[in-house]
Design an enzyme around this catalytic site. Structure first.
Site, PDB file in Angstrom:
ATOM      1  N   HIS A  67       0.858  -1.256   0.583  1.00 44.91           N
ATOM      2  CA  HIS A  67      -0.121  -0.122  -0.133  1.00 44.91           C
ATOM      3  C   HIS A  67       0.640   1.573  -0.366  1.00 44.91           C
ATOM      4  CE1 HIS A  67      -3.316   2.363   1.383  1.00 44.91           C
ATOM      5  NE2 HIS A  67      -2.828   3.373   1.634  1.00 44.91           N
ATOM      6  N   GLU A  68       2.582   1.302   0.786  1.00 44.76           N
ATOM      7  CA  GLU A  68       2.293   2.674   0.762  1.00 44.76           C
ATOM      8  C   GLU A  68       3.473   2.574  -0.264  1.00 44.76           C
ATOM      9  OE1 GLU A  68       1.968   4.764   2.987  1.00 44.76           O
ATOM     10  OE2 GLU A  68       0.551   2.930   3.923  1.00 44.76           O
ATOM     11  N   HIS A  71       1.531   4.547  -2.875  1.00 44.93           N
ATOM     12  CA  HIS A  71       1.775   6.448  -2.687  1.00 44.93           C
ATOM     13  C   HIS A  71       3.946   6.359  -3.188  1.00 44.93           C
ATOM     14  CE1 HIS A  71      -1.752   6.795  -0.218  1.00 44.93           C
ATOM     15  NE2 HIS A  71      -1.420   5.975   1.113  1.00 44.93           N
TER      16      HIS A  71
END
Length: 156
Positions: A67-68, A71
């Site tokens: 998920h990170e 980003h």
């Protein structure tokens, strides 16, 4: 798991799922409370909440890292890296990363109960309020009857 092991894991996940290198720092941040991790826009570093690794293991840790990294890679490419952006959602779907992490088992999310209870003298409707209100100024929203405080459960 140590910081250097986390760094290697993030680099490995980045190459495996994104086919791009991760060239910044990955750190454990024990001060994180409400999130599994965060991507820092200025430094491009990724911080991970160690409580998630302790509670759920490496599988959950990898999903937070993915998920990170979504980003991270989108921000460096100049694309939409925020949760609401279509680029971000598409990349999450492609790498099968979760949009949100699951809550920690020991988090105590209690609903704040009302501190004050008021009742209408005409129709009997009961109002729950967190803040005290002036019963001389306000009336019942249903029948315009007078209100009276019937209970206070403030702890003070």
């Amino acid at each position: 798991m140590e910081q250097n092991e986390l760094q290697k894991l993030v680099e490995q996940v980045s190459l495996q799922f994104f086919q791009k290198p991760f060239q910044h720092k990955a750190l454990f941040n024990p001060r994180l409370r409400t999130t599994g991790g965060r991507y820092l826009l200025r430094s491009h570093n990724i911080e991970i909440n160690p409580k998630y690794y302790e509670a759920f293991g490496e599988e959950e840790l990898i999903s937070i890292i993915k998920h990170e990294l979504c980003h991270y890679h989108l921000h460096l490419e100049g694309k939409g890296y925020r949760h609401r952006d279509n680029d971000f959602r598409a990349l999450l779907h492609r790498v099968q990363a979760p949009r949100y992490c699951r809550p920690l088992p020991n988090q105590n999310r209690q609903a704040v109960s009302a501190h004050y209870l008021y009742a209408c003298l005409q129709c009997g409707l009961v109002y729950e309020r967190k803040r005290k209100m002036n019963t001389q100024r306000y009336v019942c929203g249903k029948c315009h009857g007078k209100l009276r405080m019937i209970k206070t459960n403030r702890e003070s």
